[in-house]
Design an enzyme around this catalytic site. Structure first.
Site, PDB file in Angstrom:
ATOM      1  N   TYR A 159       0.819  -1.216   0.000  1.00 36.16           N
ATOM      2  CA  TYR A 159       0.000   0.000   0.000  1.00 36.16           C
ATOM      3  C   TYR A 159       0.856   1.270   0.000  1.00 36.16           C
ATOM      4  O   TYR A 159       0.327   2.378  -0.046  1.00 36.16           O
ATOM      5  CB  TYR A 159      -1.075  -0.016   1.085  1.00 36.16           C
ATOM      6  CG  TYR A 159      -0.653  -0.267   2.519  1.00 36.16           C
ATOM      7  CD1 TYR A 159       0.341   0.464   3.138  1.00 36.16           C
ATOM      8  CD2 TYR A 159      -1.344  -1.216   3.286  1.00 36.16           C
ATOM      9  CE1 TYR A 159       0.676   0.255   4.465  1.00 36.16           C
ATOM     10  CE2 TYR A 159      -1.019  -1.447   4.618  1.00 36.16           C
ATOM     11  CZ  TYR A 159       0.001  -0.708   5.207  1.00 36.16           C
ATOM     12  OH  TYR A 159       0.330  -0.919   6.519  1.00 36.16           O
ATOM     13  N   LYS A 174       4.982   4.294   4.909  1.00 29.99           N
ATOM     14  CA  LYS A 174       5.684   3.277   4.106  1.00 29.99           C
ATOM     15  C   LYS A 174       6.046   3.843   2.719  1.00 29.99           C
ATOM     16  O   LYS A 174       7.080   3.478   2.160  1.00 29.99           O
ATOM     17  CB  LYS A 174       4.831   2.016   3.952  1.00 29.99           C
ATOM     18  CG  LYS A 174       4.543   1.270   5.266  1.00 29.99           C
ATOM     19  CD  LYS A 174       5.752   0.577   5.837  1.00 29.99           C
ATOM     20  CE  LYS A 174       5.382  -0.385   6.947  1.00 29.99           C
ATOM     21  NZ  LYS A 174       6.553  -0.966   7.632  1.00 29.99           N
TER      22      LYS A 174
HETATM   23  C1  HXC Z   1      -7.229   4.920  16.883  1.00 30.24           C
HETATM   24  C2  HXC Z   1      -5.328   4.762  18.170  1.00 30.24           C
HETATM   25  C3  HXC Z   1      -5.375   3.333  18.117  1.00 30.24           C
HETATM   26  C4  HXC Z   1      -6.467   2.744  17.377  1.00 30.24           C
HETATM   27  C5  HXC Z   1      -3.657   3.916  19.293  1.00 30.24           C
HETATM   28  N1  HXC Z   1      -4.246   5.062  18.912  1.00 30.24           N
HETATM   29  N2  HXC Z   1      -4.326   2.851  18.831  1.00 30.24           N
HETATM   30  N3  HXC Z   1      -6.233   5.538  17.539  1.00 30.24           N
HETATM   31  N4  HXC Z   1      -7.357   3.572  16.781  1.00 30.24           N
HETATM   32  N5  HXC Z   1      -6.584   1.417  17.285  1.00 30.24           N
HETATM   33  C6  HXC Z   1      -3.860   6.419  19.228  1.00 30.24           C
HETATM   34  C7  HXC Z   1      -3.911   6.676  20.735  1.00 30.24           C
HETATM   35  O1  HXC Z   1      -5.235   6.951  21.167  1.00 30.24           O
HETATM   36  C8  HXC Z   1      -2.992   7.884  20.847  1.00 30.24           C
HETATM   37  O2  HXC Z   1      -3.624   9.044  20.401  1.00 30.24           O
HETATM   38  C9  HXC Z   1      -1.911   7.598  19.804  1.00 30.24           C
HETATM   39  O3  HXC Z   1      -2.488   6.649  18.892  1.00 30.24           O
HETATM   40  C10 HXC Z   1      -0.673   6.994  20.424  1.00 30.24           C
HETATM   41  O4  HXC Z   1      -1.080   5.858  21.178  1.00 30.24           O
HETATM   42  P1  HXC Z   1      -0.134   5.147  22.238  1.00 30.24           P
HETATM   43  O5  HXC Z   1      -0.779   3.885  22.677  1.00 30.24           O
HETATM   44  O6  HXC Z   1       0.320   6.129  23.261  1.00 30.24           O
HETATM   45  O7  HXC Z   1       1.120   4.869  21.286  1.00 30.24           O
HETATM   46  P2  HXC Z   1       2.389   4.030  21.488  1.00 30.24           P
HETATM   47  O8  HXC Z   1       2.509   3.449  22.864  1.00 30.24           O
HETATM   48  O9  HXC Z   1       3.482   4.869  20.988  1.00 30.24           O
HETATM   49  O10 HXC Z   1       2.128   2.749  20.500  1.00 30.24           O
HETATM   50  C11 HXC Z   1       2.251   2.843  19.129  1.00 30.24           C
HETATM   51  C12 HXC Z   1       1.099   2.145  18.398  1.00 30.24           C
HETATM   52  C13 HXC Z   1       0.893   0.685  18.841  1.00 30.24           C
HETATM   53  C14 HXC Z   1       1.419   2.225  16.911  1.00 30.24           C
HETATM   54  C15 HXC Z   1      -0.185   2.918  18.669  1.00 30.24           C
HETATM   55  O11 HXC Z   1      -0.142   0.081  18.086  1.00 30.24           O
HETATM   56  C16 HXC Z   1       2.135  -0.149  18.707  1.00 30.24           C
HETATM   57  O12 HXC Z   1       3.054  -0.053  19.504  1.00 30.24           O
HETATM   58  N6  HXC Z   1       2.231  -1.044  17.704  1.00 30.24           N
HETATM   59  C17 HXC Z   1       3.407  -1.909  17.473  1.00 30.24           C
HETATM   60  C18 HXC Z   1       3.010  -3.243  16.888  1.00 30.24           C
HETATM   61  C19 HXC Z   1       2.287  -3.145  15.587  1.00 30.24           C
HETATM   62  O13 HXC Z   1       1.477  -2.238  15.345  1.00 30.24           O
HETATM   63  N7  HXC Z   1       2.568  -4.104  14.717  1.00 30.24           N
HETATM   64  C20 HXC Z   1       1.839  -4.217  13.431  1.00 30.24           C
HETATM   65  C21 HXC Z   1       2.723  -4.067  12.313  1.00 30.24           C
HETATM   66  S1  HXC Z   1       1.899  -4.593  10.808  1.00 30.24           S
HETATM   67  P3  HXC Z   1      -4.325  10.124  21.426  1.00 30.24           P
HETATM   68  O14 HXC Z   1      -4.770  11.219  20.532  1.00 30.24           O
HETATM   69  O15 HXC Z   1      -5.444   9.376  22.082  1.00 30.24           O
HETATM   70  O16 HXC Z   1      -3.246  10.526  22.393  1.00 30.24           O
HETATM   71  C22 HXC Z   1       2.184  -3.396   9.693  1.00 30.24           C
HETATM   72  C23 HXC Z   1       1.812  -3.567   8.223  1.00 30.24           C
HETATM   73  C24 HXC Z   1       0.669  -4.469   7.945  1.00 30.24           C
HETATM   74  O17 HXC Z   1       2.705  -2.403   9.979  1.00 30.24           O
HETATM   75  C25 HXC Z   1       0.351  -4.515   6.463  1.00 30.24           C
HETATM   76  C26 HXC Z   1      -0.642  -5.590   6.125  1.00 30.24           C
HETATM   77  C27 HXC Z   1      -0.808  -5.760   4.660  1.00 30.24           C
HETATM   78  P1  NAP Z   2       5.310  -6.870  15.186  1.00 29.31           P
HETATM   79  O1  NAP Z   2       5.703  -8.241  15.633  1.00 29.31           O
HETATM   80  O2  NAP Z   2       4.282  -6.135  15.931  1.00 29.31           O
HETATM   81  O3  NAP Z   2       6.668  -6.044  15.087  1.00 29.31           O
HETATM   82  C1  NAP Z   2       6.800  -4.725  15.351  1.00 29.31           C
HETATM   83  C2  NAP Z   2       8.113  -4.571  16.105  1.00 29.31           C
HETATM   84  O4  NAP Z   2       8.457  -3.205  16.128  1.00 29.31           O
HETATM   85  C3  NAP Z   2       8.038  -5.057  17.550  1.00 29.31           C
HETATM   86  O5  NAP Z   2       9.146  -5.886  17.835  1.00 29.31           O
HETATM   87  C4  NAP Z   2       8.123  -3.774  18.366  1.00 29.31           C
HETATM   88  O6  NAP Z   2       8.814  -4.019  19.590  1.00 29.31           O
HETATM   89  C5  NAP Z   2       8.911  -2.884  17.427  1.00 29.31           C
HETATM   90  N1  NAP Z   2       8.628  -1.461  17.642  1.00 29.31           N
HETATM   91  C6  NAP Z   2       7.436  -0.837  17.580  1.00 29.31           C
HETATM   92  N2  NAP Z   2       7.569   0.453  17.872  1.00 29.31           N
HETATM   93  C7  NAP Z   2       8.900   0.658  18.095  1.00 29.31           C
HETATM   94  C8  NAP Z   2       9.680   1.800  18.438  1.00 29.31           C
HETATM   95  N3  NAP Z   2       9.116   2.996  18.612  1.00 29.31           N
HETATM   96  N4  NAP Z   2      11.016   1.652  18.574  1.00 29.31           N
HETATM   97  C9  NAP Z   2      11.602   0.437  18.415  1.00 29.31           C
HETATM   98  N5  NAP Z   2      10.922  -0.675  18.097  1.00 29.31           N
HETATM   99  C10 NAP Z   2       9.572  -0.559  17.945  1.00 29.31           C
HETATM  100  O7  NAP Z   2       4.843  -6.837  13.687  1.00 29.31           O
HETATM  101  P2  NAP Z   2       5.216  -7.601  12.330  1.00 29.31           P
HETATM  102  O8  NAP Z   2       3.914  -7.904  11.742  1.00 29.31           O
HETATM  103  O9  NAP Z   2       6.238  -8.649  12.530  1.00 29.31           O
HETATM  104  O10 NAP Z   2       5.853  -6.400  11.513  1.00 29.31           O
HETATM  105  C11 NAP Z   2       7.210  -6.384  11.105  1.00 29.31           C
HETATM  106  C12 NAP Z   2       7.348  -5.509   9.887  1.00 29.31           C
HETATM  107  O11 NAP Z   2       6.613  -6.062   8.804  1.00 29.31           O
HETATM  108  C13 NAP Z   2       6.832  -4.089  10.058  1.00 29.31           C
HETATM  109  O12 NAP Z   2       7.665  -3.186   9.375  1.00 29.31           O
HETATM  110  C14 NAP Z   2       5.480  -4.135   9.397  1.00 29.31           C
HETATM  111  O13 NAP Z   2       5.046  -2.872   8.975  1.00 29.31           O
HETATM  112  C15 NAP Z   2       5.794  -5.047   8.235  1.00 29.31           C
HETATM  113  N6  NAP Z   2       4.641  -5.687   7.607  1.00 29.31           N
HETATM  114  C16 NAP Z   2       3.855  -6.517   8.326  1.00 29.31           C
HETATM  115  C17 NAP Z   2       2.803  -7.154   7.684  1.00 29.31           C
HETATM  116  C18 NAP Z   2       1.910  -8.106   8.424  1.00 29.31           C
HETATM  117  O14 NAP Z   2       0.915  -8.538   7.849  1.00 29.31           O
HETATM  118  N7  NAP Z   2       2.209  -8.513   9.642  1.00 29.31           N
HETATM  119  C19 NAP Z   2       2.565  -6.918   6.336  1.00 29.31           C
HETATM  120  C20 NAP Z   2       3.400  -6.045   5.631  1.00 29.31           C
HETATM  121  C21 NAP Z   2       4.446  -5.437   6.283  1.00 29.31           C
HETATM  122  P3  NAP Z   2       8.509  -3.204  20.950  1.00 29.31           P
HETATM  123  O15 NAP Z   2       7.047  -3.237  21.167  1.00 29.31           O
HETATM  124  O16 NAP Z   2       9.326  -3.955  21.977  1.00 29.31           O
HETATM  125  O17 NAP Z   2       9.032  -1.821  20.720  1.00 29.31           O
END
Ligand code: HXC
Ligand code: NAP
Length: 285
Positions: A159, A174
């Site tokens: 995307y 991205k």
């Molecule tokens: C709306 C949300 C939300 C949600 C968080 N926020 N989750 N808003 N819907 N589901 C808002 C919060 O309310 C807050 O805004 C702000 O985001 C920051 O939230 P925090 O919880 O304080 O953030 P933080 O602790 O920094 O965590 C970051 C995060 C969290 C991105 C929000 O989800 C995270 O740590 N994710 C890491 C793992 C992850 O997402 N992995 C997936 C990767 S897959 P306000 O305004 O309330 O303060 C990927 C690609 C997939 O990336 C592609 C598939 C094809």
């Molecule tokens: P995941 O297990 O949730 O991995 C995310 C990792 O990022 C966690 O280890 C997390 O560790 C670390 N992270 C998040 N915020 C961080 C920060 N501020 N500083 C340092 N580390 C941070 O997810 P995943 O699905 O394996 O994703 C891996 C990669 O693949 C990502 O780039 C994602 O966008 C990409 N991707 C995923 C998918 C999918 O379907 N899963 C598809 C396309 C691309 P901590 O919480 O300990 O920080």
């Protein structure tokens, strides 16, 4: 120790010791895809340093490393903080002298309609994905320039160029990382630094399943929209990452490898037509 039966699936396609003596830095290397990449690199001989915010996420790989005799270290680091990133990189250089491979894998994501996304939520994802990739690439890139080369692999998603409803923050970030990949590949080629990306389709990880397909119905619906009708495994995606980092890919730079089961292909308008048997001409006579 590294007999082939102990190798993770992702590492079985490359010769044993492919990454011997290499120092690899994997952000988000303790979970999901990052964990699988780190396992593969370590099993193939690398010293792997993983970094993320929560040290609890580092223990699975650390324990596996102890059992398998792998060289793994971890650092607590929020990639949104440039100072913290710099001291993390300094610590690796002090200990190992260089970084050969950087994998920018850390990310944050969740589904939210654009009109409801707060400024803080936007900043949070842009901060991790776009700023974080830049801070780490710049800090590590400077050390690679001094050392005479290296390679960087960024993890994006398709995307980045198609866009996707519900993830404006992640898609925008991205897209920036993809542009950064090509820019740095061009700019740093003179320093023998290769910069590539992968764009996987969906695969299971704790972070992705909790934030992106929180129930079975959503997950099944997504699978039905993928021509190969399933998600990738982290092994399959990690295997391609290892291949892009290995010497066999030394002539590849500025590339983005799509690993999505055909999800980017156009909708098959004429699929039904391809199942109809052609009428024989004699049937008209
Ligand atoms: C709306 C949300 C939300 C949600 C968080 N926020 N989750 N808003 N819907 N589901 C808002 C919060 O309310 C807050 O805004 C702000 O985001 C920051 O939230 P925090 O919880 O304080 O953030 P933080 O602790 O920094 O965590 C970051 C995060 C969290 C991105 C929000 O989800 C995270 O740590 N994710 C890491 C793992 C992850 O997402 N992995 C997936 C990767 S897959 P306000 O305004 O309330 O303060 C990927 C690609 C997939 O990336 C592609 C598939 C094809
Ligand atoms: P995941 O297990 O949730 O991995 C995310 C990792 O990022 C966690 O280890 C997390 O560790 C670390 N992270 C998040 N915020 C961080 C920060 N501020 N500083 C340092 N580390 C941070 O997810 P995943 O699905 O394996 O994703 C891996 C990669 O693949 C990502 O780039 C994602 O966008 C990409 N991707 C995923 C998918 C999918 O379907 N899963 C598809 C396309 C691309 P901590 O919480 O300990 O920080």
């Amino acid at each position: 120790m590294n007999d082939s039966t102990a190798l993770p699936e992702s590492a079985r396609w490359l010769p044993a010791g492919t990454f011997s003596d290499k120092i690899c830095f994997v952000t988000g290397g303790g979970t999901g895809l990052g964990l699988q990449i780190s396992r593969g690199l370590a099993a193939l001989g690398a010293t792997v340093v993983i970094a993320s915010r929560n040290p609890d996420n580092h223990s699975e790989l650390q324990e596996e490393a102890k059992r398998n005799g792998w060289k793994v270290e971890s650092q607590t680091c929020d990639v949104r903080e440039p100072e913290v990133v710099r001291s993390c990189v300094d610590a690796i250089i002090e200990r190992h002298g260089r970084i050969d491979h950087l994998i920018n894998n850390a990310a944050g994501n969740f589904v939210c309609p654009t009109e409801r996304l707060s400024a803080n939520a936007w900043r949070s994802v842009l901060g991790i994905v776009l700023d974080g990739t830049f801070y780490v690439s710049q800090a590590v890139g400077k050390t690679m320039i001094k050392a005479g080369g290296g390679s960087i692999l960024n993890v994006v998603a398709t995307y980045a160029w198609t866009g996707m409803a519900g993830v404006v923050h992640s898609a925008s970030a991205k897209a920036g990382v993809l542009a950064m990949t090509r820019t740095l590949a061009s700019e740093w080629s003179r320093y023998h630094i290769r910069v590539n990306a992968i764009a996987p389709g969906p695969f299971e990880s704790k972070g992705a399943s909790a934030n992106l397909w929180p129930d079975d119905e959503i997950r099944e619906n997504m699978k039905q929209n993928i021509p190969l009708k399933r998600f990738a495994t982290t092994d399959e995606v990690a295997a391609q990452c290892l291949h892009l980092l290995a010497p066999v890919s030394d002539y590849i730079t500025g590339e983005c490898l799509v690993i999505d089961g055909g999800a980017l292909l156009p909708q098959p308008f004429w699929e039904a037509g391809t199942r109809i048997k052609r009428r024989k001409p004699e049937a008209d006579a």
